[in-house]
Design a protein around this motif. Structure first.
Motif, short mmCIF file in Angstrom:
data_model
loop_
_atom_site.label_atom_id
_atom_site.label_comp_id
_atom_site.label_asym_id
_atom_site.label_seq_id
_atom_site.Cartn_x
_atom_site.Cartn_y
_atom_site.Cartn_z
N LEU A 167 -35.91 53.34 126.47
CA LEU A 167 -34.70 53.12 125.68
C LEU A 167 -34.56 51.65 125.29
N VAL A 168 -34.80 50.76 126.24
CA VAL A 168 -34.70 49.32 125.95
C VAL A 168 -35.72 48.91 124.89
N LEU A 169 -36.96 49.39 125.04
CA LEU A 169 -38.00 49.04 124.07
C LEU A 169 -37.65 49.54 122.67
N LEU A 170 -37.10 50.76 122.60
CA LEU A 170 -36.73 51.29 121.29
C LEU A 170 -35.57 50.51 120.67
N LEU A 171 -34.61 50.12 121.51
CA LEU A 171 -33.49 49.33 120.99
C LEU A 171 -33.96 47.97 120.48
N VAL A 172 -34.84 47.32 121.24
CA VAL A 172 -35.39 46.03 120.80
C VAL A 172 -36.17 46.20 119.51
N ALA A 173 -36.93 47.30 119.41
CA ALA A 173 -37.69 47.56 118.18
C ALA A 173 -36.77 47.75 116.99
N CYS A 174 -35.66 48.44 117.20
CA CYS A 174 -34.68 48.63 116.11
C CYS A 174 -34.14 47.29 115.64
N VAL A 175 -33.80 46.42 116.59
CA VAL A 175 -33.31 45.09 116.24
C VAL A 175 -34.40 44.31 115.50
N ALA A 176 -35.65 44.45 115.95
CA ALA A 176 -36.75 43.73 115.30
C ALA A 176 -36.92 44.17 113.86
N TYR A 177 -36.86 45.46 113.60
CA TYR A 177 -37.02 45.95 112.24
C TYR A 177 -35.81 45.60 111.37
N ALA A 178 -34.67 45.38 111.99
CA ALA A 178 -33.49 44.97 111.23
C ALA A 178 -33.53 43.48 110.89
N SER A 179 -34.35 42.72 111.60
CA SER A 179 -34.45 41.28 111.40
C SER A 179 -35.57 40.97 110.42
N LYS A 180 -35.25 40.31 109.31
CA LYS A 180 -36.27 40.02 108.29
C LYS A 180 -37.39 39.13 108.83
N PRO A 181 -37.12 38.05 109.59
CA PRO A 181 -38.22 37.23 110.11
C PRO A 181 -39.20 38.00 110.98
N TRP A 182 -38.68 38.99 111.73
CA TRP A 182 -39.57 39.82 112.55
C TRP A 182 -40.25 40.87 111.68
N ARG A 183 -39.47 41.53 110.83
CA ARG A 183 -39.99 42.65 110.03
C ARG A 183 -41.15 42.23 109.13
N ARG A 184 -41.06 41.01 108.58
CA ARG A 184 -42.10 40.59 107.63
C ARG A 184 -43.43 40.31 108.32
N LEU A 185 -43.47 40.28 109.66
CA LEU A 185 -44.73 40.13 110.38
C LEU A 185 -45.50 41.44 110.48
N HIS A 186 -44.82 42.56 110.21
CA HIS A 186 -45.50 43.84 110.29
C HIS A 186 -46.69 43.84 109.33
N PRO A 187 -47.88 44.27 109.77
CA PRO A 187 -49.06 44.19 108.90
C PRO A 187 -48.87 44.80 107.52
N ALA A 188 -48.23 45.95 107.44
CA ALA A 188 -48.06 46.59 106.13
C ALA A 188 -47.21 45.73 105.20
N ILE A 189 -46.14 45.15 105.75
CA ILE A 189 -45.25 44.32 104.93
C ILE A 189 -45.89 42.97 104.64
N PHE A 190 -46.50 42.36 105.67
CA PHE A 190 -47.11 41.05 105.47
C PHE A 190 -48.21 41.09 104.43
N TRP A 191 -49.14 42.04 104.55
CA TRP A 191 -50.29 42.06 103.64
C TRP A 191 -49.91 42.52 102.25
N ALA A 192 -48.85 43.32 102.13
CA ALA A 192 -48.35 43.66 100.79
C ALA A 192 -47.80 42.40 100.11
N GLY A 193 -47.03 41.61 100.87
CA GLY A 193 -46.53 40.35 100.33
C GLY A 193 -47.64 39.36 100.04
N TRP A 194 -48.66 39.35 100.92
CA TRP A 194 -49.82 38.46 100.71
C TRP A 194 -50.54 38.81 99.42
#
Length: 559
Positions: A167-194
């Motif tokens: 539960l804690v890991l999922l909650l932290v992951a939700c916060v991470a995906y809601a945060s743009k500085p964290w979200r943009r590190l995701h490979p799919a998002i980063f390499w699309a922007g690249w």
């Protein structure tokens, strides 16, 4: 996350093992390409799909879908980590750094293939690591939790600590995906922007005509004046990837520059070999920008179409002063053509084969240069010659079967063995030195053409330098571009002119910066203009050396 009492431990154990192996594999590859806090950030972003393996699924079809999705998800993170690790290890660069973006924007499919051919060993190593990761993830992703319908009437709950952790890991992951500085590190998002950044950079290069028009207007407003009376011809030879440490002209142990040495003996005080020349860039595009823009910073408002305090372009100033300009190149390079070559009155791109690793030899440009010398339409000529030099692949930079260094075990070979250099690096050194021997022929022919062209009383000058150096087993056991070692910045620089003696022996020992080339070339062109900085002209008495800032610790710029 429940099961029948008899099956619960085994089912739960398989699910936890699957999560653990997939997660550990991902974490290992993430750690290769990231450091510090970013490892934790990427691990959190990767966690939700890994945790999905612990959720019991009844449908066999859904379990197959889960296996495929988990594998694709994990390999996306794994590939991201492997690519970043390779760039860090080879170039000490991030994928979104200017160097990598510029190289990617300036690369086509053929050149990418040729690059992999040059660096196939690294490709094999990293491909093997990815293959192992893919097999591990595939094997254990299939072991995700299974819903046992037969035992569903009697259930046991997972331990409280396990449910809380998930539960804690999922909650932290939700916060991470809601945060743009964290979200943009995701490979799919980063390499699309690249990819979009690379596309934007290419589009900017392709729309350079307006930039050139503004630069020409700026040069005319500066109103430079050519002081040399009578006809004059100046030749600027820019080569690629030449390390002066591999030139006999600079004391190297193999006879790689016999013709230039002969020119030096004949020319005497009319020819100066700048013993301690340095580039401030380890790749071509920034090196050329610095050369032709006098090493001055580019103003931010250039992007808005305003000149402001932008440095002028050297070729624009030469044309404004009355010089007819030629650009004769053995490079097939869109960025260089648009940013620099198209300033010339005559553009001759000899190499018509895409890719820097094409087999077009530099000698192909000699006839074109001779035609420029023979042109009678002007009294003032500036001929810029851009050579491939010793750009990888080294074996393509000299004629077939023209490598005199591939059989002998000489002092250079012995020294490389003593330094622990691998067999493939020693082979590259042999090919590199053979490329320099052929390069010596081409450069010497260009100098000979300059020395003998025109009328006896015509003023002539010639300058030769490399955009950057090359690592070929000098400071590390590798071959190629090298922003992380001094070899990537050690270059040759030679000047000849038909009148008045050049620098004395002591003066030739003082350091020289390639980004200050423009100031010296304007002296050779005898152009007077309002932006002169005599302290940066290596040929002048007022020259004052300033050490450049490069990302490598250099013990001394005077050696």
């Amino acid at each position: 996350m429940t099961s029948a009492p008899s099956d619960a431990p085994a089912s739960r154990g398989n699910a936890l093992l699957a999560c653990g192996v997939v997660g550990a594999t991902l974490l290992a590859l993430i750690a290769l390409g990231h450091d510090g806090r970013r490892i934790a950030q990427l691990a959190v972003l990767a966690a939700p799909v890994v945790l999905w393996l612990a959720w019991p699924l009844k449908s066999a079809r859904m379990r197959r879908v889960r296996t495929v999705l988990v594998w694709l998800w994990a390999m996306g993170f794994a590939l991201d980590g492997a690519v970043r690790a390779y760039l860090l290890d080879t170039y000490q660069a991030a994928p979104d750094g200017a160097m990598v973006l510029g190289a990617a924007a300036n690369t086509n499919a053929r050149e990418s293939t040729e690059y992999l051919w040059m660096h196939w060993r690294s490709a094999v190593v990293w491909s093997a690591a990815l293959a192992v990761a893919g097999v591990l993830v595939g094997m254990f992703a299939r072991r995700g939790a299974v819903f046992d319908a037969a035992a569903s009437s009697v259930r046991t709950r997972s331990p409280f600590w396990l449910r809380s952790l998930v539960l804690v890991l999922l909650l932290v992951a939700c916060v991470a995906y809601a945060s743009k500085p964290w979200r943009r590190l995701h490979p799919a998002i980063f390499w699309a922007g690249w990819s979009q950044s690379v596309h934007t950079l290419r589009a900017a290069w392709a729309d350079q005509e307006k930039v050139r028009d503004r630069a020409m207007a700026q040069a005319r407003a500066i109103a430079p004046v050519a002081l040399q009376a009578g006809p004059s011809t100046v030749v600027l030879v820019i080569t690629d990837s030449i390390n002066r440490d591999n030139m006999a002209l600079y004391g190297y142990g193999r006879p790689t520059t016999p013709r230039l040495l002969a020119h030096k003996a004949q020319a005497g005080e009319q020819m100066a070999v700048l013993k301690n020349a340095w580039s401030v860039d380890a790749s071509t595009l920034p090196a050329l920008r610095n050369m032709f823009h006098f090493g001055l910073p580019h103003a931010e408002n250039a992007e808005n179409g305003k000149d402001g305090d932008n440095p002028p372009h050297l070729l624009a100033l030469a044309r404004a002063a009355g010089y007819k300009v030629w650009w004769i190149s053995n490079h097939d390079d869109l960025a260089i053509e648009q940013q620099h070559a198209r300033f010339a009155d005559v553009v001759d791109m000899v190499n018509r084969t895409p890719g820097r690793a094409s087999a077009s030899l530099d000698g192909e440009i000699l006839d074109c240069v001779q035609e420029a010398f023979a042109d009678t339409s002007t009294d003032r000529k500036l001929i810029v010659v851009h050579l491939m030099g010793a750009h990888p692949h080294y074996s393509l930079r000299f004629p077939e079967n023209a490598n005199p260094f591939d059989d002998d075990v000489d002092a250079v070979e012995t020294g490389l063995v003593k330094d622990g250099r691998s067999a493939w690096v020693r082979r590259f050194r042999q090919e590199y030195d053979a490329a320099l021997l052929y390069h010596d022929f081409v450069v010497s022919e260009l100098l000979q053409q300059t020395r003998t062209a025109g009328k006896p009383d015509e003023y002539r000058a010639w300058m030769y330098l490399s955009d950057h150096g090359q690592e070929v087993g000098h400071g590390s056991d590798r071959a190629g571009h090298s922003p992380s070692t001094a070899s990537g910045y050690r270059i040759p620089a030679v000047v000849w002119r038909s009148r008045e003696p050049l620098l004395g022996g002591a003066a030739q020992q003082q350091p020289f910066r390639a980004d200050w080339t423009g100031w010296t070339l304007m002296d050779l062109l005898k152009i007077q203009w309002s932006g002169q900085m005599p302290e940066r002209n290596v040929l002048g008495d007022a020259y004052r050396w300033q050490a450049p800032k490069i990302p490598v610790a250099v013990e001394s710029f005077s050696r």
